[in-house]
Motif scaffolding. Structure first.
Motif, PDB file in Angstrom:
ATOM      1  N   GLN A  23       0.825  -1.211   0.000  1.00 19.09           N
ATOM      2  CA  GLN A  23       0.000   0.000   0.000  1.00 19.09           C
ATOM      3  C   GLN A  23       0.861   1.264   0.000  1.00 19.09           C
ATOM      4  OE1 GLN A  23      -2.573  -0.556   3.412  1.00 19.09           O
ATOM      5  NE2 GLN A  23      -4.193  -1.445   2.144  1.00 19.09           N
ATOM      6  N   VAL A  24       1.964   1.219   0.745  1.00 20.24           N
ATOM      7  CA  VAL A  24       2.870   2.374   0.772  1.00 20.24           C
ATOM      8  C   VAL A  24       3.529   2.552  -0.586  1.00 20.24           C
ATOM      9  CG1 VAL A  24       4.944   3.345   1.825  1.00 20.24           C
ATOM     10  CG2 VAL A  24       3.279   2.134   3.251  1.00 20.24           C
ATOM     11  N   ARG A  25       3.993   1.448  -1.184  1.00 17.03           N
ATOM     12  CA  ARG A  25       4.650   1.527  -2.491  1.00 17.03           C
ATOM     13  C   ARG A  25       3.697   2.068  -3.550  1.00 17.03           C
ATOM     14  NH1 ARG A  25       6.291  -3.320  -2.709  1.00 17.03           N
ATOM     15  NH2 ARG A  25       4.712  -4.210  -4.078  1.00 17.03           N
ATOM     16  N   THR A  26       2.447   1.635  -3.500  1.00 10.59           N
ATOM     17  CA  THR A  26       1.451   2.132  -4.462  1.00 10.59           C
ATOM     18  C   THR A  26       1.228   3.632  -4.292  1.00 10.59           C
ATOM     19  OG1 THR A  26       0.339  -0.015  -4.515  1.00 10.59           O
ATOM     20  CG2 THR A  26      -0.924   1.892  -5.249  1.00 10.59           C
ATOM     21  N   ALA A  27       1.109   4.070  -3.042  1.00  7.74           N
ATOM     22  CA  ALA A  27       0.899   5.502  -2.783  1.00  7.74           C
ATOM     23  C   ALA A  27       2.092   6.325  -3.270  1.00  7.74           C
ATOM     24  CB  ALA A  27       0.667   5.731  -1.289  1.00  7.74           C
ATOM     25  N   LEU A  28       3.303   5.824  -3.060  1.00 12.92           N
ATOM     26  CA  LEU A  28       4.502   6.531  -3.515  1.00 12.92           C
ATOM     27  C   LEU A  28       4.514   6.658  -5.037  1.00 12.92           C
ATOM     28  CD1 LEU A  28       7.204   4.895  -1.186  1.00 12.92           C
ATOM     29  CD2 LEU A  28       6.396   7.257  -1.077  1.00 12.92           C
ATOM     30  N   GLN A  29       4.169   5.575  -5.723  1.00 14.83           N
ATOM     31  CA  GLN A  29       4.172   5.598  -7.188  1.00 14.83           C
ATOM     32  C   GLN A  29       3.103   6.542  -7.728  1.00 14.83           C
ATOM     33  OE1 GLN A  29       3.691   1.475  -8.201  1.00 14.83           O
ATOM     34  NE2 GLN A  29       5.833   0.950  -7.790  1.00 14.83           N
ATOM     35  N   GLU A  30       1.911   6.500  -7.134  1.00 15.74           N
ATOM     36  CA  GLU A  30       0.824   7.358  -7.615  1.00 15.74           C
ATOM     37  C   GLU A  30       1.141   8.832  -7.428  1.00 15.74           C
ATOM     38  OE1 GLU A  30      -2.623   6.081  -5.542  1.00 15.74           O
ATOM     39  OE2 GLU A  30      -2.935   4.282  -6.776  1.00 15.74           O
ATOM     40  N   ARG A  31       1.804   9.164  -6.333  1.00 16.83           N
ATOM     41  CA  ARG A  31       2.087  10.564  -6.034  1.00 16.83           C
ATOM     42  C   ARG A  31       3.455  11.011  -6.549  1.00 16.83           C
ATOM     43  NH1 ARG A  31      -0.694  14.082  -5.360  1.00 16.83           N
ATOM     44  NH2 ARG A  31       0.116  15.054  -3.482  1.00 16.83           N
ATOM     45  N   ARG A  32       4.187  10.101  -7.210  1.00 17.62           N
ATOM     46  CA  ARG A  32       5.527  10.411  -7.730  1.00 17.62           C
ATOM     47  C   ARG A  32       6.421  10.947  -6.612  1.00 17.62           C
ATOM     48  NH1 ARG A  32       5.875  10.535 -13.235  1.00 17.62           N
ATOM     49  NH2 ARG A  32       7.577  12.044 -13.221  1.00 17.62           N
ATOM     50  N   ILE A  33       6.400  10.212  -5.505  1.00 12.42           N
ATOM     51  CA  ILE A  33       7.203  10.546  -4.331  1.00 12.42           C
ATOM     52  C   ILE A  33       8.175   9.398  -4.087  1.00 12.42           C
ATOM     53  CG2 ILE A  33       7.140  10.905  -1.817  1.00 12.42           C
ATOM     54  CD1 ILE A  33       4.444  12.272  -2.192  1.00 12.42           C
ATOM     55  N   THR A  34       9.405   9.727  -3.715  1.00 13.54           N
ATOM     56  CA  THR A  34      10.404   8.701  -3.428  1.00 13.54           C
ATOM     57  C   THR A  34      10.712   8.688  -1.938  1.00 13.54           C
ATOM     58  OG1 THR A  34      12.204  10.256  -3.892  1.00 13.54           O
ATOM     59  CG2 THR A  34      11.455   8.863  -5.702  1.00 13.54           C
ATOM     60  N   ALA A  35      11.041   7.495  -1.435  1.00 14.13           N
ATOM     61  CA  ALA A  35      11.396   7.320  -0.021  1.00 14.13           C
ATOM     62  C   ALA A  35      12.881   6.995   0.071  1.00 14.13           C
ATOM     63  CB  ALA A  35      10.563   6.204   0.599  1.00 14.13           C
ATOM     64  N   HIS A  36      13.605   7.736   0.908  1.00 13.17           N
ATOM     65  CA  HIS A  36      15.049   7.560   1.058  1.00 13.17           C
ATOM     66  C   HIS A  36      15.356   7.276   2.528  1.00 13.17           C
ATOM     67  CE1 HIS A  36      16.031   9.186  -3.012  1.00 13.17           C
ATOM     68  NE2 HIS A  36      14.853   9.748  -2.827  1.00 13.17           N
ATOM     69  N   LEU A  37      15.964   6.111   2.784  1.00 16.60           N
ATOM     70  CA  LEU A  37      16.261   5.686   4.151  1.00 16.60           C
ATOM     71  C   LEU A  37      17.715   5.978   4.483  1.00 16.60           C
ATOM     72  CD1 LEU A  37      15.161   4.140   6.686  1.00 16.60           C
ATOM     73  CD2 LEU A  37      16.168   2.084   5.670  1.00 16.60           C
ATOM     74  N   ALA A  38      17.945   6.606   5.638  1.00 11.63           N
ATOM     75  CA  ALA A  38      19.303   6.862   6.142  1.00 11.63           C
ATOM     76  C   ALA A  38      19.378   6.335   7.564  1.00 11.63           C
ATOM     77  CB  ALA A  38      19.619   8.355   6.103  1.00 11.63           C
ATOM     78  N   GLN A  39      20.388   5.499   7.843  1.00  8.11           N
ATOM     79  CA  GLN A  39      20.529   4.888   9.162  1.00  8.11           C
ATOM     80  C   GLN A  39      21.792   5.401   9.838  1.00  8.11           C
ATOM     81  OE1 GLN A  39      20.327   0.664   8.260  1.00  8.11           O
ATOM     82  NE2 GLN A  39      18.130   0.648   8.611  1.00  8.11           N
ATOM     83  N   GLY A  40      21.629   5.930  11.064  1.00 10.39           N
ATOM     84  CA  GLY A  40      22.750   6.434  11.842  1.00 10.39           C
ATOM     85  C   GLY A  40      22.936   5.640  13.112  1.00 10.39           C
ATOM     86  N   GLU A  41      23.771   6.162  14.022  1.00 15.32           N
ATOM     87  CA  GLU A  41      24.058   5.453  15.264  1.00 15.32           C
ATOM     88  C   GLU A  41      22.910   5.547  16.259  1.00 15.32           C
ATOM     89  OE1 GLU A  41      27.680   6.843  16.880  1.00 15.32           O
ATOM     90  OE2 GLU A  41      28.928   6.155  15.208  1.00 15.32           O
ATOM     91  N   GLN A  42      22.172   6.652  16.237  1.00 10.60           N
ATOM     92  CA  GLN A  42      21.123   6.866  17.219  1.00 10.60           C
ATOM     93  C   GLN A  42      19.714   6.688  16.659  1.00 10.60           C
ATOM     94  OE1 GLN A  42      21.925   7.332  20.389  1.00 10.60           O
ATOM     95  NE2 GLN A  42      24.108   7.332  19.883  1.00 10.60           N
ATOM     96  N   ARG A  43      19.566   6.829  15.334  1.00  5.59           N
ATOM     97  CA  ARG A  43      18.227   6.762  14.765  1.00  5.59           C
ATOM     98  C   ARG A  43      18.297   6.500  13.268  1.00  5.59           C
ATOM     99  NH1 ARG A  43      16.790  13.229  15.269  1.00  5.59           N
ATOM    100  NH2 ARG A  43      18.103  13.951  13.563  1.00  5.59           N
ATOM    101  N   SER A  44      17.147   6.113  12.711  1.00  8.43           N
ATOM    102  CA  SER A  44      16.984   5.986  11.262  1.00  8.43           C
ATOM    103  C   SER A  44      16.016   7.065  10.801  1.00  8.43           C
ATOM    104  CB  SER A  44      16.430   4.604  10.897  1.00  8.43           C
ATOM    105  OG  SER A  44      17.353   3.592  11.205  1.00  8.43           O
ATOM    106  N   GLU A  45      16.248   7.572   9.593  1.00  3.97           N
ATOM    107  CA  GLU A  45      15.383   8.606   9.041  1.00  3.97           C
ATOM    108  C   GLU A  45      14.843   8.160   7.693  1.00  3.97           C
ATOM    109  OE1 GLU A  45      17.322  12.353   8.842  1.00  3.97           O
ATOM    110  OE2 GLU A  45      17.219  12.706  11.010  1.00  3.97           O
ATOM    111  N   LEU A  46      13.568   8.410   7.480  1.00  2.00           N
ATOM    112  CA  LEU A  46      12.916   8.110   6.208  1.00  2.00           C
ATOM    113  C   LEU A  46      12.450   9.429   5.612  1.00  2.00           C
ATOM    114  CD1 LEU A  46      12.042   5.716   4.391  1.00  2.00           C
ATOM    115  CD2 LEU A  46       9.810   5.830   5.505  1.00  2.00           C
TER     116      LEU A  46
END
Length: 668
Positions: free
Chosen positions: A226-249
């Motif tokens: 469902q998330v992938r479909t919403a991203l494709q429909e809205r032409r939005i990309t998700a970028h994941l970054a992982q650090g020592e204290q937290r992850s960011e999307l």
């Protein structure tokens, strides 16, 4: 014999007992001596503290006496017509104490610092004794915990590199703060301390396992159907970054701009950035598709202009403003009409019921201007801009690279069928008497399209503006030439001479020379080229990359500049008049000749280009839009899209820093 042996053993045993007693007595004496020395040290510190306080009081009394004496002396000097005596350092110190009754006296501050130092030393000694005790080592041995010192009064216990506990010492106890759970204080590393570590370690291990599962679930959110479909429909990309204290999307639009950021905390196991407070990963997974559908994915500029337009409409709709305008015999329409570059709010003359002009909001940068009745700009409206619209503005204009005084930057565009096939920036630096040439690859992907298509869709003004955003360079003038005019330019200067570092063979580039058809072929070395030959060398890419082609194009531009330098002023004017019939430029022929004469002795210091060897990486447009890596495995029928170039880490500051290194010769 046996009795004599027994007596000997008894004597030896007695000697050993006496020696042991002596050792015990000696140890007791040493411990008593150490305790006595420690008590003496504390007593001396207390005495010293009391002595300092007493001296401070005495010094304060002396200072007050001197202060009174100084006042009396100045009164006498005033009667005698003499200037007052300048206060001494002691008077200044006293004045400071008098002027701020709530402040602490400097000597009292010194005493407090001494007390803090003593407490710090006590805490250091206590922690050192605590962690070196047998009970501490025994407590850690069966739990696979390791101690490391963070400071002289703090330490931590880790397992496999993960911190489980933090230790903070005071003068007589150690506080143990676990990653999760309740903290405790201990005076000794006893069995209670060991039991606490065992129980808390098990709780922390369970907590870490749960965190690991949630962290994995958070990182897999973009792959949920469902998330992938919403991203494709809205032409939005998700970028994941992982650090020592937290992850960011990060959720980004197709212009590479961040729309929203979700942050998963390793310590809490929850997500921030979704409404107020925190939210669990499972709950976020249910709500994220709808959240993505509701995101405004327009470019930042459009979002800001829309916000400013709504704010202006709100301002114009205020009844008090409408009354004031009516007293002046006008009203302002609250529904704007749209021109090519502005939203126009017409100002209506009530007596004639017709427009006398308009307020214009620029659709690219949200600036305000005043227009006459024929939509001709009269001038900007800085006061309205600053005091009404610009408050809390979220626009982030690009900062120009600071260049030498008198520098000038030119945009060189080679066009074929309304597409900018060649894009170069030439920067003249009078400080260094040099020219730097920078090639911009045509496949550079910015604001949802490759730069070579910007000229075709929006024209040269938009191309200049976007190149300024990309590079940070203010572009002063442009010269645009199509492929046929390029031939004339080279022929007008009498041809060019370049040096090919490698043979140029292109079996796909068919040419006709002297009535004979063949394919493009040049040997390595010096080549003298006519206009048509220079065009062939500049356009060939069948057996070389776009970056190599850019290098050859720069050689040809440099050769043309060299040929122009060799001309006299009269020859330059004739060449300019001839050449300018075949190109488009913001420069007049006379202005172009003046620039050539001004820069004729400059050397071409740098010939560079943005490419994958410095600050760019390549991928495909559809892979990029879906947040997939360039080498991601996809289905056979998946359309990867167009081949595009983007800045490393999708950070356009990397490009601007690199351009600055070319122009200024340093890397920021």
């Amino acid at each position: 014999m046996t009795k004599q042996f027994s007596r000997t053993n008894l004597l030896l045993l007695a000697v050993l007992v006496l020696q042991l007693a002596a050792l015990v007595a000696g140890a007791a004496f040493i411990l008593a001596r150490i305790d006595g020395l420690d008590q003496a040290r504390r007593s001396r510190e207390d005495s010293l503290t009391e002595e300092i306080r007493s001296n401070a009081e005495m010094l304060e009394a002396v200072v007050r006496t001197l202060h009174l004496d100084n006042e009396q002396t100045n009164e006498m000097r005033e009667l005698l017509g003499l200037p007052p005596v300048r206060p001494s350092a002691l008077n200044d110190l006293m004045q400071r104490a008098d002027s701020d009754s709530g402040s602490t006296h400097p000597l009292t501050e010194a005493v407090q610092r001494l007390i803090q130092h003593r407490n710090h030393e006590d805490a250091r000694e206590f922690l050192a004794g605590f962690v070196s005790s047998p009970g501490f080592a025994e407590a850690l041995s069966g739990l696979d915990l390791r101690y490391s010192e963070r400071s002289v009064t703090e330490g931590e216990l880790t397992r496999n590199g993960t911190r489980f506990f933090r230790l903070q010492a005071s003068a007589d106890e150690v506080s143990v703060l676990p990653m999760t759970g309740t903290s405790r204080t201990f005076a000794t590393a006893n069995t209670s301390f060991q039991s606490y570590l065992e129980r808390s370690s098990a709780e922390i291990e369970t907590h870490l396992q749960a965190l690991s599962r949630r962290r994995q679930e958070f990182s897999e959110l973009p792959q949920q159907p469902q998330v992938r479909t919403a991203l494709q429909e809205r032409r939005i990309t998700a970028h994941l970054a992982q650090g020592e204290q937290r992850s960011e999307l990060e959720l980004r639009n197709n212009y590479g701009e961040t729309l929203h950021t979700l942050r998963f905390s390793y310590a809490e196991g929850t997500v921030r950035g979704f409404g107020s407070g925190t939210i669990g990963v499972a709950e976020l997974a249910q709500k994220l598709p709808q959240f993505i559908q509701e995101l405004d994915n327009r470019p930042q500029v459009e979002r800001e202009v829309s916000r400013q337009r709504d704010k202006l409409v709100e301002l114009l709709s205020e009844p008090s403003l409408a009354e004031q305008l009516q007293e002046s015999g006008v009203r302002i329409e609250t529904t704007p009409r749209t021109s090519q570059r502005h939203y126009l709010f017409d100002v209506i003359d009530l007596s004639r019921n017709r427009s006398i002009g308009a307020l214009g909001l620029h659709r690219d940068d949200a600036t305000l201007r005043l227009f006459d009745s024929e939509d001709v700009p009269i001038g900007p409206l800085p006061e309205l801009q600053n005091h009404v619209l610009s408050t809390n503005s979220r626009m982030s204009p690009v900062t120009d690279i600071t260049v030498s005084e008198g520098s000038r930057t030119f945009l060189l565009i080679g066009v074929h069928e309304r597409i900018a096939d060649v894009v170069m920036i030439a920067h003249a630096n009078p400080g260094k008497q040099s020219i730097s040439i920078l090639s911009i690859p045509r496949d550079l992907f910015y604001r949802g399209r490759r730069v070579n298509a910007v000229y075709q869709v929006f024209g040269v003004d938009r191309l200049m503006r976007e190149l300024k955003e990309i590079t940070g360079l203010h572009i002063d003038d442009y010269i645009m030439v199509d492929m046929y005019a390029f031939i004339d330019v080279v022929d007008v200067v009498g041809g060019v001479t370049i040096e090919l570092e490698e043979p140029l063979r292109d079996p796909n580039f068919v040419v006709r020379d002297e009535g004979r058809w063949t394919t493009l072929a040049y040997d390595a070395g010096t080549q003298e080229l006519s206009g048509i030959e220079a065009l062939r060398v500049a356009r060939s890419r069948g057996t070389s990359s776009d970056f190599e082609r850019s290098h050859r194009q720069q050689q040809i531009v440099e050769a043309v500049l060299h040929a122009l330098r060799e001309m006299s002023p009269n020859q330059l004017q004739q060449a300019a008049r001839s050449v300018f019939r075949h190109l488009d430029s913001s420069l007049s022929p006379i202005a172009a000749v003046n620039h050539l004469l001004r820069y004729r002795d400059y050397t071409v210091e740098r010939r560079e280009g943005l490419d994958t060897s410095n600050v760019l990486y390549h991928t495909y447009s559809n892979l990029y839009f879906q947040g997939k890596a360039p080498d991601a495995e996809v289905d056979e029928d998946f359309d990867r899209g167009a081949w595009i170039l983007l800045p490393i880490n999708d950070d356009w500051n990397e490009v601007r820093n690199y351009v600055q290194s070319i122009i200024l010769g340093v890397r920021s």
